[in-house]
Design an enzyme around this catalytic site. Sequence first.
Site, PDB file in Angstrom:
ATOM      1  N   HIS A 105       0.838  -1.201   0.000  1.00 37.78           N
ATOM      2  CA  HIS A 105       0.000   0.000   0.000  1.00 37.78           C
ATOM      3  C   HIS A 105       0.877   1.257   0.000  1.00 37.78           C
ATOM      4  O   HIS A 105       1.760   1.424   0.846  1.00 37.78           O
ATOM      5  CB  HIS A 105      -0.935  -0.010   1.213  1.00 37.78           C
ATOM      6  CG  HIS A 105      -1.977  -1.084   1.113  1.00 37.78           C
ATOM      7  ND1 HIS A 105      -2.406  -1.822   2.184  1.00 37.78           N
ATOM      8  CD2 HIS A 105      -2.667  -1.536   0.021  1.00 37.78           C
ATOM      9  CE1 HIS A 105      -3.337  -2.690   1.768  1.00 37.78           C
ATOM     10  NE2 HIS A 105      -3.502  -2.536   0.463  1.00 37.78           N
ATOM     11  N   GLU A 108       1.721   3.812   3.013  1.00 36.78           N
ATOM     12  CA  GLU A 108       2.259   3.236   4.250  1.00 36.78           C
ATOM     13  C   GLU A 108       3.789   3.290   4.218  1.00 36.78           C
ATOM     14  O   GLU A 108       4.472   2.272   4.206  1.00 36.78           O
ATOM     15  CB  GLU A 108       1.696   1.813   4.418  1.00 36.78           C
ATOM     16  CG  GLU A 108       0.176   1.845   4.529  1.00 36.78           C
ATOM     17  CD  GLU A 108      -0.512   0.492   4.376  1.00 36.78           C
ATOM     18  OE1 GLU A 108       0.180  -0.541   4.380  1.00 36.78           O
ATOM     19  OE2 GLU A 108      -1.764   0.476   4.253  1.00 36.78           O
ATOM     20  N   HIS A 230       2.864  -3.468   6.858  1.00 37.47           N
ATOM     21  CA  HIS A 230       1.835  -2.475   6.528  1.00 37.47           C
ATOM     22  C   HIS A 230       1.803  -1.464   7.667  1.00 37.47           C
ATOM     23  O   HIS A 230       2.487  -1.601   8.675  1.00 37.47           O
ATOM     24  CB  HIS A 230       0.462  -3.161   6.426  1.00 37.47           C
ATOM     25  CG  HIS A 230       0.268  -3.959   5.162  1.00 37.47           C
ATOM     26  ND1 HIS A 230      -0.474  -3.515   4.097  1.00 37.47           N
ATOM     27  CD2 HIS A 230       0.734  -5.184   4.800  1.00 37.47           C
ATOM     28  CE1 HIS A 230      -0.473  -4.415   3.124  1.00 37.47           C
ATOM     29  NE2 HIS A 230       0.258  -5.452   3.527  1.00 37.47           N
ATOM     30  N   GLU A 303       1.260  -4.759  11.177  1.00 37.83           N
ATOM     31  CA  GLU A 303       0.791  -3.374  11.056  1.00 37.83           C
ATOM     32  C   GLU A 303       1.640  -2.548  12.007  1.00 37.83           C
ATOM     33  O   GLU A 303       1.599  -2.741  13.227  1.00 37.83           O
ATOM     34  CB  GLU A 303      -0.696  -3.264  11.428  1.00 37.83           C
ATOM     35  CG  GLU A 303      -1.641  -4.023  10.497  1.00 37.83           C
ATOM     36  CD  GLU A 303      -1.975  -3.269   9.211  1.00 37.83           C
ATOM     37  OE1 GLU A 303      -1.478  -2.127   9.018  1.00 37.83           O
ATOM     38  OE2 GLU A 303      -2.722  -3.828   8.377  1.00 37.83           O
TER      39      GLU A 303
HETATM   40 ZN   LIG Z   1      -1.600  -1.783   4.109  1.00 33.14          ZN
END
Ligand SMILES: [Zn+2]
Length: 346
Positions: A105, A108, A230, A303
Amino acid sequence: MAKGEKMKILKKILVGFVLLFSSLTLMNSICDGDDEPGDPDAGLYHTYDEVQSELDSLAAAHESIADFTSIGKSLQGRDLWAIKISDNVQSDEDEKVGVLLGAHHAREWISVEVPLKIACYLLDNYDAQAQIKNLIDQTEIWIVPMVNPDGHHYSVTSDRLWRKNRRNNGDGSYGVDLNRNYSYQWGGPGSSGDTFSETYRGPEPFSEPETRACRDFLTNIEPSALISYHSYSQLVLFPWGYTNSPAPDKTLMESLAKTMADKIKAVHGVTYTPDQASGLYLASGDTNDWLYALLRVPSYTIELRPRSSYPGFVLPESEIQPTFEENLPAALFLLEWMISLDTSSQ
Ligand SMILES: [Zn+2]
């Protein structure tokens, strides 16, 4: 002033200069980020061009244990740069393979920095630390810090909060969510068929060159463990993401996730919560479900910082280094866990 006294002062000044210059050299080391304004510029975060030159320099500086290579090209023709780290790096040895991925992504940005800095750390400490030397000698580690270079470039130059790749969907919308474009359970809950959606899964599984490159690369090297970085939320997530049902290896994956979270917390006291991915929200067609379904190996999304929507994706530069520092022991733990697989199977 006595002669001896003068000499002492001169010596102190000299030592001061040496320390100053060595710290300046350290600041300019390839591991510490580039704070020279580039075009485009992302401050202490790395742009696509900077990732390319850092990996290239890093491999050149450690050529016996590092190889700089591309796993494929993006839609707009950018390389998905990778660095392979292992002894006898040019040969494909019979060793367990671990993979760290960043930036599926675009916005990020911290997810580029953590795997990149881990690559730097591993290579810079091969000679100094027996633990790192052992890891590099006994495994093959692949690091791909920027899976979505087109989207990242767009995030740097045009729209900081851009998430997807830069596919022209032909209806005025742009982008496919690369982390909904993998084939396992493609089209399921937590992905969208709406081209304008942030979680648009694409017209078919592996419709995008970036996910096809990851598929072919991962199928070829058959990793025993993977982390896809992420942001944000501070979580250590394991399959499944498409369903709340437990994966067959949930016990193992949860136990490794808990240890990783403990190791993260031990560094700066920051809590990352271990959980099945579906506990965050259902998501279908992501990297981890696909790899786990294919190879039945522990496959994580971490994350990174921050915890909440403020500052969300726009993590201050001052948090790059501590985020790397707390994630390093977790990554080392998972990579070293692979070595124990070798011993137990002998
Ligand atoms: Zn992500």
